[in-house]
Design a protein around this motif. Structure first.
Motif, PDB file in Angstrom:
ATOM      1  N   GLY A   1       0.768  -1.234   0.000  1.00  0.00           N
ATOM      2  CA  GLY A   1       0.000   0.000   0.000  1.00  0.00           C
ATOM      3  C   GLY A   1       0.801   1.286   0.000  1.00  0.00           C
ATOM      4  N   LEU A   2       2.085   1.264  -0.380  1.00  0.00           N
ATOM      5  CA  LEU A   2       2.906   2.470  -0.394  1.00  0.00           C
ATOM      6  C   LEU A   2       2.306   3.532  -1.316  1.00  0.00           C
ATOM      7  N   GLU A   3       2.238   4.762  -0.821  1.00  0.00           N
ATOM      8  CA  GLU A   3       1.792   5.890  -1.631  1.00  0.00           C
ATOM      9  C   GLU A   3       2.857   6.972  -1.772  1.00  0.00           C
ATOM     10  N   LYS A   4       3.717   7.113  -0.756  1.00  0.00           N
ATOM     11  CA  LYS A   4       4.736   8.164  -0.759  1.00  0.00           C
ATOM     12  C   LYS A   4       5.836   7.770   0.218  1.00  0.00           C
ATOM     13  N   PHE A   5       7.081   8.110  -0.100  1.00  0.00           N
ATOM     14  CA  PHE A   5       8.153   7.901   0.864  1.00  0.00           C
ATOM     15  C   PHE A   5       7.955   8.901   2.013  1.00  0.00           C
ATOM     16  N   PRO A   6       7.760   8.427   3.236  1.00  0.00           N
ATOM     17  CA  PRO A   6       7.466   9.347   4.345  1.00  0.00           C
ATOM     18  C   PRO A   6       8.691  10.099   4.867  1.00  0.00           C
TER      19      PRO A   6
ATOM     20  N   LEU B   1       6.430   2.343   5.525  1.00  0.00           N
ATOM     21  CA  LEU B   1       5.014   2.249   5.883  1.00  0.00           C
ATOM     22  C   LEU B   1       4.749   2.888   7.240  1.00  0.00           C
ATOM     23  N   SER B   2       5.700   3.704   7.700  1.00  0.00           N
ATOM     24  CA  SER B   2       5.591   4.448   8.967  1.00  0.00           C
ATOM     25  C   SER B   2       5.478   3.522  10.174  1.00  0.00           C
ATOM     26  N   GLN B   3       6.070   2.330  10.060  1.00  0.00           N
ATOM     27  CA  GLN B   3       6.177   1.423  11.193  1.00  0.00           C
ATOM     28  C   GLN B   3       7.545   1.618  11.847  1.00  0.00           C
ATOM     29  N   THR B   4       7.865   0.807  12.830  1.00  0.00           N
ATOM     30  CA  THR B   4       9.076   1.048  13.609  1.00  0.00           C
ATOM     31  C   THR B   4      10.040  -0.128  13.555  1.00  0.00           C
ATOM     32  N   TYR B   5      11.275   0.164  13.940  1.00  0.00           N
ATOM     33  CA  TYR B   5      12.348  -0.818  14.058  1.00  0.00           C
ATOM     34  C   TYR B   5      12.403  -1.215  15.527  1.00  0.00           C
ATOM     35  N   ASP B   6      11.995  -2.441  15.824  1.00  0.00           N
ATOM     36  CA  ASP B   6      11.779  -2.849  17.206  1.00  0.00           C
ATOM     37  C   ASP B   6      12.911  -3.740  17.703  1.00  0.00           C
ATOM     38  N   ILE B   7      13.610  -3.273  18.718  1.00  0.00           N
ATOM     39  CA  ILE B   7      14.705  -4.032  19.316  1.00  0.00           C
ATOM     40  C   ILE B   7      14.738  -3.768  20.812  1.00  0.00           C
ATOM     41  N   ASN B   8      15.314  -4.702  21.548  1.00  0.00           N
ATOM     42  CA  ASN B   8      15.629  -4.425  22.941  1.00  0.00           C
ATOM     43  C   ASN B   8      16.769  -3.418  22.986  1.00  0.00           C
ATOM     44  N   MET B   9      16.831  -2.644  24.065  1.00  0.00           N
ATOM     45  CA  MET B   9      17.939  -1.706  24.228  1.00  0.00           C
ATOM     46  C   MET B   9      19.255  -2.479  24.127  1.00  0.00           C
ATOM     47  N   PRO B  10      20.102  -2.133  23.148  1.00  0.00           N
ATOM     48  CA  PRO B  10      21.350  -2.893  22.985  1.00  0.00           C
ATOM     49  C   PRO B  10      22.377  -2.516  24.050  1.00  0.00           C
TER      50      PRO B  10
END
Length: 761
Positions: free
Chosen positions: A87-92, A182-191
């Motif tokens: 569903g990409l419409e624009k690079f955010p 898609l304006s989602q996030t990069y999810d990681i534990n605090m390194p």
């Protein structure tokens, strides 16, 4: 070099205090303030940058949004195709598409310019930046035009590292960039954060690759910085030029760290000023008392010219040590080749020794690690007035960007190199991954590039050809070239380095780079070529799963190059099914056929047929399954393949290492551990189970079937251990697999079958 066993406090930027009961009192006496370990951990540069980009409100469970994205032309097609399907419409956010890998016009029977035109039209349609072929390698363009103090950049190349400029950058598989699009996030534990405390000044002739290889040799095998952030601090930082810092920084990828960051100073500020971006500079320093989970202490004056022998950047020696123990070390390399190539070909390095001296066949200075201005100028100083000779030895130099190339022309360094017989070429990453300067059979190449994995230089073991690469610094490569191929340390050459000042001219980019300035134009039609294919449909996770083990790899580490070859596959990177034909071709040429064979059973299920009709042996396997699980039918069963590898995923961020298995019907990997976070993430994002099994004797073998009952419910219930059964001799033999920690989103992606399906919800 010293690796501390415990955590370490850095006080006032210049004193190290090892974590111990007396540490708090020592810190109080030196700062006049008391501080807890938890408070001091927040005083690292890394913590501050991560906190500024975290959207979760919980610094233990990070959800990062990056400032910018960057990809090259063997990854951006797949990334944009995935995002378009979602569903990409624009690079955010700013997204830069560089063209430094598929730069050759025609390789492997397809026209790579189709990929470039796809990229240009997508940059116009979605509001991105497009850098044409030969203008700059991905990371040099990012240094020159994208980096900024305190920023975070995500790239679809594993060497995405701009820490020396104050930017925390990470290299990940394409699906992680799709999430950002898609304006989602990069999810990681605090390194964890490991300090690299530098003192002293490098001696003349020692360059960034020497320092980088010394570090890699100390920390790779023991996992000291695995999935952690390396933070470079201490007074020695200011004794390094910015080009030297950049050259060290880009190689931190080979330690398996997550990212890197450096303290910044007036030299970094000058770098930004030279590039017309002084406002992007930010002074970065740790707090008065900062706590690190580990510490690497390095006196730069003790580093000597280094070499990483085949077949890994961590297989390091000083050049002096190599020359003193030549035959023993070469013999060890030949034995490593026997293991890596399963005895299919013989590598003969000892024949390179003549009159007690090691002669190499080729020198390369290239790419994001070697192609910097200072590296090439120093090499030109060493080679000035010399000749590389008319024999086997060749030398190729690839400046990392056209602005660097132009300045080398203006200051005479290019002419000095050309006069010796060296060849100057345009910005291209090909020598790093086997798409340029592929050596002759049994040739030995020395390179200032990033990796020297088996076959990465482009040789074809399946055709009986073998070659090998050692990593060295540009200065020692130039010294070797001056001696017509006799391996020589730069410190053995009498030279005065001129250290010319660098002048950056932005006109080249202004004239050739397309920059939408973030404005999308939906009216633009995307230009496709015949080799650009959509991803095939992928099924959701079934209730129960039957897996056939179709490859078994017992090498200590399996690289992504061995999971999907690099150079010869470049022209197929936009064609998922075409590319998949190369999967594991260097490690197990029978893999593709076996995976396709068992995939026929799944295709039969999807067509409403009995899987045993497509793959007759499945009938007997299911008879054994029904003895304990009578309710398993084709309506609640998925059938596919898996591989076992001891430690897969070292090296490249290329998602294709996982996606190729997926499109061939792969549902899982089984490993003792995963070499990098990015490979494990690639598996998850393509809907594959990243299963773990304890080290020891395996309960299954290549060709065996493994049954996972109720796997869908196990994932839904957030199980960390999975009950599994080997189907053998008409019976089920139980054993345990582990999943490890997974976020809720990662479990949802697995359940949906892949990230594309997840985003179609």
């Amino acid at each position: 070099m010293k690796l501390y066993e415990n955590g370490v406090y850095l006080v006032n930027g210049s004193e190290l205090i090892e974590d111990a009961p007396s540490a708090a009192e020592e810190i109080l006496s030196k700062t006049g303030k008391s501080i807890t370990k938890e408070e001091a951990a927040k005083n690292t540069i890394a913590y501050g940058i991560l906190e500024a980009h975290n959207t979760s409100g919980n610094m233990e469970k990070l959800q990062i949004k990056f400032d910018k994205l960057t990809s090259h032309d063997i990854t951006f097609v797949g990334i944009i195709q995935t995002a378009r399907a979602s569903g990409l419409e624009k690079f955010p956010i700013p997204y830069v598409l560089t063209n430094c890998h598929n730069s050759l016009c025609a390789v492997g029977g397809t026209i790579n310019e189709d990929d470039h035109m796809f990229g240009l039209t997508c940059a116009k349609k979605y509001g991105g930046v497009y850098v044409p072929p030969h203008q700059a390698v991905i990371h040099q363009f990012a240094r020159e035009m994208l980096a900024g103090g305190g920023r975070m950049i995500l790239g679809s190349d594993s060497h995405t590292r701009y820490g020396a400029l104050g930017t925390m950058a990470m290299g990940e598989g394409g699906p992680e960039l799709v999430k950002q699009l898609l304006s989602q996030t990069y999810d990681i534990n605090m390194p964890g954060v490991v300090g690299v405390y530098l003192t002293g000044t490098p001696i003349k002739g020692v360059g960034p690759q020497d320092i980088a290889l010394a570090i890699i040799g100390e920390v790779f095998a023991n996992g000291y910085v695995k999935n952690k952030v390396m933070e470079f601090v201490g007074p020695g930082v200011s004794n390094l030029s910015v080009d030297t810092r950049i050259g060290i920084d880009v190689m931190t990828t080979e330690t398996t760290c997550l990212s890197s960051i450096w303290r910044t100073d007036d030299k970094v500020e000058e770098f930004y000023e030279i590039h017309g971006r002084k406002g992007d500079y930010k002074e970065l320093n740790p707090g008065q008392a900062a706590y690190y989970d580990g510490m690497i202490e390095i006196d730069l004056s003790t580093i000597r010219p280094m070499i990483a022998m085949p077949f890994h950047p961590s297989n390091t020696y000083t050049i002096e040590e190599l020359n003193a123990n030549l035959m023993d070390i070469l013999d060890d390399c030949e034995k490593r080749a026997q293991v890596s190539f399963d005895g299919a070909v013989d590598l003969d390095l000892k024949s390179k020794v003549k009159n007690g001296k090691l002669y190499v066949d080729q020198g390369i200075i290239a790419g994001c690690a070697g192609g910097g201005f200072e590296n090439i100028c120093d090499a030109a100083d060493i080679l000035k007035g010399a000749s590389i000779g008319p024999d086997e030895f060749t030398l190729s130099v690839y400046p990392a960007s056209m602005p660097i190339y132009m300045e080398l022309v203006k200051n005479g360094a290019a002419a000095a190199l050309m006069e010796t017989g060296a060849i100057l070429k345009t910005a291209f990453c090909g020598p790093c991954f086997g798409a340029g300067d592929t050596p002759a059979n049994n040739a030995f190449s020395i390179r200032h590039s990033t990796r020297n994995f088996p076959n990465r230089e482009g040789s074809k073991v399946q055709n009986g050809q073998v070659a090998s690469v050692a990593l060295m610094d540009a200065r020692s490569i130039a010294a070797t070239a001056a001696n017509k191929g006799y391996l020589t340390a730069a410190t053995d050459i009498d030279v005065e380095f001129t250290k010319p000042k660098y002048f950056f001219d932005s006109k080249i980019y202004e004239n050739r780079v397309f920059d939408s300035k973030g404005v999308a134009d939906p009216s633009v039609e995307i230009q496709f070529g015949p080799n650009i294919k959509d991803w095939p449909a992928m099924s959701a996770l079934p209730e129960n799963m039957l897996l056939q083990v179709v490859a078994e790899i017992h090498d200590p580490v399996t690289t992504t190059d061995e999971l999907i070859p690099s150079g010869e596959t470049s022209s197929y990177r936009s064609n998922p099914l075409g590319l998949a034909e190369f999967a594991l071709s260097r490690k197990d040429p029978s893999y593709v056929g076996k995976a396709k064979h068992i995939q026929m059973a799944q295709k039969a299920i999807e067509e409403g047929k009995c899987p045993g009709e497509a793959v007759p042996e499945v009938k007997d396997v299911m008879k054994a399954v029904h003895q304990k699980f009578a309710d398993v039918e084709k309506e609640n069963l998925g059938i596919g393949s898996t591989i076992f590898a001891v430690k897969p995923g070292d090296g490249s961020a290329r998602e294709q290492a996982a996606s190729c298995q997926k499109v061939l019907g792969g549902w899982a990997n089984i490993a003792n551990e995963y070499a990098t976070k990015r490979y494990r993430s690639n598996l998850i994002n393509w809907g594959m189970l990243p299963l773990l099994i304890e080290e020891g004797e395996l309960p299954f073998a290549n060709g065996d079937y493994i049954f996972l009952p109720g796997i869908k419910k196990e994932i839904e219930d957030k199980a960390t251990e999975i009950e599994a059964y080997v189907v053998k001799d008409g019976a089920l033999k139980p054993f345990t697999l582990k999943l490890g920690e997974m976020t809720d989103d990662e479990r949802s992606i697995i359940l949906k079958g892949c990230l594309i399906n997840y985003n179609r919800r």
